[in-house]
Motif scaffolding. Structure first.
Motif, short mmCIF file in Angstrom:
data_model
loop_
_atom_site.label_atom_id
_atom_site.label_comp_id
_atom_site.label_asym_id
_atom_site.label_seq_id
_atom_site.Cartn_x
_atom_site.Cartn_y
_atom_site.Cartn_z
N LYS A 31 27.37 69.17 81.84
CA LYS A 31 26.04 68.63 81.26
C LYS A 31 26.89 66.80 81.36
CE LYS A 31 25.24 70.71 77.22
NZ LYS A 31 26.03 71.06 75.96
N ASN A 32 27.65 66.96 81.33
CA ASN A 32 28.43 65.83 81.32
C ASN A 32 28.39 65.16 83.17
OD1 ASN A 32 30.03 64.47 79.05
ND2 ASN A 32 30.46 67.11 78.97
N PHE A 33 27.90 65.51 83.78
CA PHE A 33 28.32 65.56 85.44
C PHE A 33 26.41 65.88 85.93
CE2 PHE A 33 32.95 65.79 84.21
CZ PHE A 33 32.70 64.34 84.09
N PRO A 34 25.62 65.53 85.18
CA PRO A 34 24.23 66.23 85.75
C PRO A 34 24.17 66.26 87.52
CG PRO A 34 23.63 64.03 84.97
CD PRO A 34 25.20 64.73 84.62
N ASP A 35 25.15 64.78 88.02
CA ASP A 35 24.93 64.83 89.15
C ASP A 35 25.47 65.29 90.23
OD1 ASP A 35 23.27 63.14 88.45
OD2 ASP A 35 24.17 61.07 89.23
N MET A 36 27.18 66.00 89.38
CA MET A 36 27.79 66.51 90.21
C MET A 36 27.60 68.30 90.35
SD MET A 36 31.70 65.57 89.48
CE MET A 36 31.62 64.94 88.64
N LYS A 37 27.65 68.57 91.68
CA LYS A 37 27.52 70.23 91.32
C LYS A 37 28.85 70.26 91.88
CE LYS A 37 24.30 73.41 93.77
NZ LYS A 37 25.49 74.71 93.91
N ILE A 38 29.47 71.71 90.52
CA ILE A 38 30.99 71.90 90.33
C ILE A 38 30.41 73.67 90.73
CG2 ILE A 38 33.17 71.87 89.66
CD1 ILE A 38 32.08 69.81 87.83
N GLN A 39 31.56 74.49 92.12
CA GLN A 39 31.99 75.26 92.46
C GLN A 39 32.91 75.50 91.20
OE1 GLN A 39 31.04 76.98 95.77
NE2 GLN A 39 28.53 75.57 96.19
N TRP A 40 32.86 76.53 90.62
CA TRP A 40 34.25 76.84 90.40
C TRP A 40 34.81 78.59 91.09
CZ3 TRP A 40 36.53 74.21 86.09
CH2 TRP A 40 35.66 73.04 86.18
N PHE A 41 36.16 78.54 91.19
CA PHE A 41 36.69 79.96 91.85
C PHE A 41 37.48 80.47 90.94
CE2 PHE A 41 39.93 82.28 93.36
CZ PHE A 41 39.08 83.30 94.26
N GLN A 42 37.04 81.03 90.09
CA GLN A 42 38.52 81.77 88.78
C GLN A 42 39.40 83.36 89.34
OE1 GLN A 42 37.99 84.19 86.88
NE2 GLN A 42 39.21 84.41 85.21
N SER A 43 40.55 83.14 89.27
CA SER A 43 40.80 84.20 89.33
C SER A 43 42.96 83.78 89.07
CB SER A 43 41.70 84.41 90.70
OG SER A 43 41.86 85.68 90.91
N GLY A 44 43.83 84.40 88.87
CA GLY A 44 45.06 84.56 88.54
C GLY A 44 45.88 83.30 89.78
N SER A 45 46.76 82.99 89.13
CA SER A 45 47.65 81.72 89.58
C SER A 45 48.17 82.25 90.74
CB SER A 45 48.26 81.15 88.56
OG SER A 45 49.17 82.06 87.75
N GLU A 46 48.71 83.12 90.61
CA GLU A 46 49.43 84.00 92.24
C GLU A 46 47.85 84.44 92.91
OE1 GLU A 46 48.67 86.72 89.24
OE2 GLU A 46 49.46 84.80 88.52
N LYS A 47 46.31 84.69 92.99
CA LYS A 47 45.98 85.25 94.16
C LYS A 47 45.40 83.65 94.66
CE LYS A 47 45.69 89.41 92.73
NZ LYS A 47 46.39 90.66 94.02
N VAL A 48 45.01 82.72 93.42
CA VAL A 48 45.08 81.45 93.61
C VAL A 48 46.28 81.19 95.37
CG1 VAL A 48 44.28 79.26 93.01
CG2 VAL A 48 43.16 81.37 91.65
N ALA A 49 47.13 81.23 94.52
CA ALA A 49 48.10 80.40 95.49
C ALA A 49 47.74 81.29 97.11
CB ALA A 49 49.60 80.68 95.22
N ALA A 50 48.14 82.76 96.59
CA ALA A 50 48.06 83.65 98.15
C ALA A 50 46.27 83.13 98.63
CB ALA A 50 47.79 85.24 97.73
N LYS A 51 45.09 82.91 97.94
CA LYS A 51 44.46 82.31 98.63
C LYS A 51 44.10 81.26 99.33
CE LYS A 51 38.80 81.88 97.87
NZ LYS A 51 38.50 82.63 98.60
N ILE A 52 44.94 80.15 98.53
CA ILE A 52 44.91 78.87 99.47
C ILE A 52 46.32 78.69 100.25
CG2 ILE A 52 46.53 76.30 98.25
CD1 ILE A 52 45.20 77.02 96.22
N SER A 53 46.85 79.95 99.92
CA SER A 53 48.21 79.82 101.86
C SER A 53 47.26 80.69 103.02
CB SER A 53 49.44 81.10 101.36
OG SER A 53 50.27 80.29 99.99
N ALA A 54 46.24 81.30 102.87
CA ALA A 54 45.67 82.10 103.97
C ALA A 54 45.02 81.21 104.78
CB ALA A 54 44.68 83.46 103.09
#
Lengths: 557, 300
Positions: free
Chosen positions: B15-38
């Protein structure tokens, strides 16, 4: 020169060669890349480090004993079940078959959570029950043990053996057994000397699947063995080396060891089956007269009810009950009953619906690809004499013998664009992952079925002037149809809720049922996870029921 | 990050940013870290903005030159020790690790008062904590406690048959299923459980509350730096902070009230083990040793 060479290549060469290459590119290349990286000069010392640690050897031993115990349990459960449900006149066979196939479609770690609730030593409801009524001072069952993990895994993986043997019995020519009986052997002798050797290839392929599935299982040993500080290779990989500072390559060194482990089993079994080629299907397909149980009918029925009740119903009902609990640890009562979690998961959580659609699409595509590719590769393995054919199937089994996490990392590295193809964050990477992980199911099954088909069928087709493609499509595929469709379901079910690989491969738009379940279990609360697990079970059972209804019982598990 | 919080916040952000299209990837911090490392291994980093509860991971990313510095105007109220000196990241919410007990198993007076007390024979086989190998917040807890009490503390916990397993929700489950009466876990999970009728009660340990300052940062690779900065501004604004409070975490901004049914941030800070960039830096440097030592003591 080149042209004449190319002209000599026929359609079958293109198709078979192409499918082998596809398989190698998607299944073997990512893992070989990872192995290659793990033995590069800057990482090779990891192996020395691993070998020098005593704890790694202990986890190797634990893995071995877990595999052996689980496999033994699955044979004890699966083989007699398949025989009882296929060969005898027990009533409601098809219903029983479906009921006993349920564990195949539920992720074992869901079962582990249920068993934990039933059998944990301090507050497990079954333990409390026995302590109360048998006046025991301590809990009779210790679920936190190697035996506990083997039991839970066995209660799920017996379905591999059961389905494999059931399929093989279905394809067996019953007149062979009848002949033995007519020649004066008794039922046991006929089973031991005729039936067992004939279904041995299928039994062996089931055993291999169980063995490898146990060796690469993570959720169950993590939940049930780690609290007692018992480690297997997968949990060791997880706790020892997997973290964000370059842990991937260290983990891959340990994974290479796990791969070797799985592949040795595979190689041993191929030695075992080397000189045992059986031809039991000669075009005819008949069920034969079922064995009349007579006075054994009721004991058998009661036995089935008891076994199913403990193995399947008890954990399932535990999950279903959990999904209605307001407070997790309190018993189900009027004041502790609520639909609130259902409302949350079904209506408030936007991703639920999308993840079901995603999983359905991904699992369907992956199963289709695996079945088609798997059949072609199985053909190469069984019906051709190409020198490298064993290598191809060997390499195709690599992803199955490797922990999911490592496969996923291999795929990310291989298909993120730096080696040509870029599939990352698209749903294709999930489909590739599911296909390569489970294609060995299709290959093993189809190969086992092809082993039983005499080449004379094909030769007669060729002699009548049909092309290879036509023979394949009009003679082999119809005979293989039950196996192919069974393989489809065998792959569809575990991929529908796949977790370990998906968790690293899903992107913002590709969340699956498995990852949602894991996220609910790990970051929300057990009741929401139980709601989703209940929904998954309902959806799969309904789908299965509908498939059976539409095909009049021919397909579905 | 919590799924339900992201779900709630998502709509408001859109609602605040109608022009932006934001994709969220949500998981635990360790899973996110593993994904980013890969992803880094494959040279194919995808995210623009990162928001996890592992403060040490951000030091790693900063050192590797992967972050874009930005100082949001809304961060001026945040204490200096909760911000990166070069503005590569800043604490956006503060989860805290405390103790919890199941009130159907223990009376309030019988519950332990300090972390130190858990080594007492009285609590033998009665305490459960998350594993630092599986949970980022548990790692911070282990790093903090081992700094304060040394590894002897954990050796005694081991002798006392303390179970270390899974993440925070595993601890919650073990307490609710009455397998263990006492646990070390995140306050936000206790508060969330309470709001659902669970019999868990928080204990703010007298010898210290463990802070897990959780940052947000922009990746340098982003193709939308301006939009990313706007999002960061939103996350630090009062509206953005309210979502964190709703998810039962503290705001690093002292002007924002604490979550419902929680003690004030000042109360917590008074009791908290000290946090500063030097401590974070040391823990980051030793993080492998901390994990290894913990694993050796607790798992072998």
């Amino acid at each position: 020169m080149l042209r004449s060479c190319l002209n000599r290549l026929k359609t079958e060469h293109w198709i078979l060669g192409g499918s082998a290459l596809l398989l190698l590119y998607f299944a073997a290349f990512p893992l070989l890349l990872l192995i290659f990286k793990s033995i590069s000069p800057e990482h090779i010392q990891n192996y020395a480090l691993i070998v020098s640690k005593k704890s790694n050897w202990i986890s190797l031993l634990n893995t071995l004993s877990l595999c052996i115990t689980t496999t033994a349990l699955t044979i004890i459960i699966g083989l007699p079940l398949a025989w009882l449900l296929y060969k005898t006149d027990i009533p409601q066979k098809n219903l029983w078959k479906s009921l006993f196939s349920i564990p195949y479609i539920i992720p074992p770690y869901v079962g582990a959570i249920a068993w934990l609730k039933l059998l944990n030593p301090t507050s497990g409801s079954l333990n409390l029950f026995f302590m109360k009524y048998l006046h025991l001072n301590s809990a009779p069952f210790q679920i936190y043990s190697l035996g506990g993990a083997a039991m839970v895994l066995g209660f799920f993986f017996y379905s591999f053996i059961f389905l494999a043997c059931y399929n093989a019995l279905q394809k067996m020519d019953p007149s062979l057994e009848e002949a033995a009986l007519m020649c004066g052997s008794n039922r046991w002798q006929a089973f031991k000397d005729i039936t067992l050797p004939l279904i041995l290839p299928a039994l062996m392929s089931g055993i291999i699947l169980v063995f490898i599935a146990t060796a690469t299982a993570f959720g169950v040993p993590a939940l049930l063995m780690m609290p007692q500080r018992l480690f297997v290779l997968t949990t060791r990989i997880y706790t020892d080396v997997l973290n964000y500072s370059g842990g991937i390559l260290k983990a891959s060194s340990l994974s290479v060891i796990l791969m070797i482990f799985g592949l040795t089993g595979l190689w041993a079994s191929s030695l075992f089956l080397k000189n045992k080629r059986f031809t039991t299907l000669s075009g005819k397909y008949a069920r034969g007269e079922p064995l009349s149980l007579q006075k054994w009918k009721w004991p058998c029925i009661i036995f089935l009810i008891g076994v199913w009740g403990i193995m399947v119903f008890l954990p399932l009902i535990t999950i279903v009950i959990s999904s209605f609990l307001k407070i997790y640890g309190e018993p189900l009562s009027f004041s502790n009953f609520s639909f609130q979690k259902y409302r949350y998961v079904l209506f408030e959580l936007a991703t639920t619906q999308k993840s079901f659609l995603n999983s359905f699409l991904f699992a369907t595509l992956a199963s289709l690809i695996s079945v088609i590719l798997g059949a072609l590769v199985a053909y190469v393995k069984v019906k051709t004499h190409i020198k490298s054919r064993h290598w191809i199937t060997f390499l195709a089994t690599l992803p199955y013998a490797t922990p999911g996490t490592v496969v996923a990392i291999g795929l990310i590295i291989a298909f993120s664009g730096s080696h040509g193809l870029n599939l990352y964050n698209t749903f294709w990477i999930l489909i590739v992952a599911y296909s390569v992980k489970y294609i060995s199911f299709a290959i093993q099954n189809t190969a086992a079925a092809l082993e039983q088909i005499d080449s004379t069928l094909e030769e007669s087709g060729r002699m009548c002037g049909a092309s290879w493609l036509k023979v394949f499509a009009t003679i082999l595929v119809p005979i293989l149809k039950p196996t192919l469709i069974a393989s489809f379901f065998l792959i569809f079910m575990p991929t529908f809720c796949e977790l370990t690989m998906s968790i690293l491969l899903v992107g913002p738009k590709t969340e699956t049922v498995g990852t949602l379940l894991f996220n609910l279990q790990s970051y929300d609360d057990p009741q929401s996870a139980a709601v989703l697990a209940t929904l998954i079970i309902c959806v799969i059972l309904t789908a299965n029921f509908m498939v059976k209804k539409i095909t009049r019982g021919a397909y579905g598990v | 990050m919590y799924k339900d919080m992201i779900e709630m916040m998502k709509e408001d952000v859109q609602k605040n940013f109608p022009d932006m299209k934001i994709q969220w990837f949500q998981s635990g911090s360790e899973k996110v870290a593993a994904k980013i490392s890969a992803e880094l291994e494959a040279n194919n980093l995808q995210a623009d903005v990162l928001m996890t509860s592992d403060p040490f991971f951000y030091i790693d990313l900063k050192n590797k030159g992967l972050l874009l510095p930005y100082e949001s105007p809304h961060t001026k109220n945040i204490p200096i020790y909760l911000k990166d000196a070069d503005n590569y990241f800043s604490t956006q919410r503060v989860p805290v690790v405390v103790m919890a007990y199941n009130r159907t198993l223990l009376k309030p007076d019988d519950a332990p008062k300090t972390f130190k007390e858990l080594t007492d024979g009285k609590w033998k086989g009665k305490v459960v904590m998350a594993s630092p190998l599986e949970s980022g917040t548990a790692f911070t807890a282990v790093a903090t406690l081992s700094t304060k009490y040394g590894w002897d503390f954990f050796k005694k916990l081991r002798e006392n048959q303390t179970l270390s397993t899974g993440g925070n929700s595993a601890v919650r489950q073990k307490l609710e299923s009455k397998e263990y009466p006492v646990g070390i876990m995140l306050l936000e999970n206790i508060l969330q459980a309470q709001s659902q009728g669970s019999p868990l009660e928080p204990i703010y340990p007298e010898d210290g509350v463990i802070l897990v300052p959780s940052p947000v940062a922009i990746f340098k690779r982003t193709r939308f730096p301006e939009e990313a900065k706007q999002l960061i501004d939103y996350l630090f604004s009062e509206t953005g902070q309210r979502w964190m409070i709703k998810a039962n975490m503290y705001s690093p901004n002292p002007m924002i009230p604490p979550p419902d049914n929680a003690k004030t941030f000042n109360f917590v800070l008074k009791k908290a083990f000290p946090w500063n960039p030097e401590f974070a830096q040391t823990v980051f440097k030793d993080h492998q040793t901390i994990k290894d030592t913990f694993a050796k003591i607790m798992f072998e």
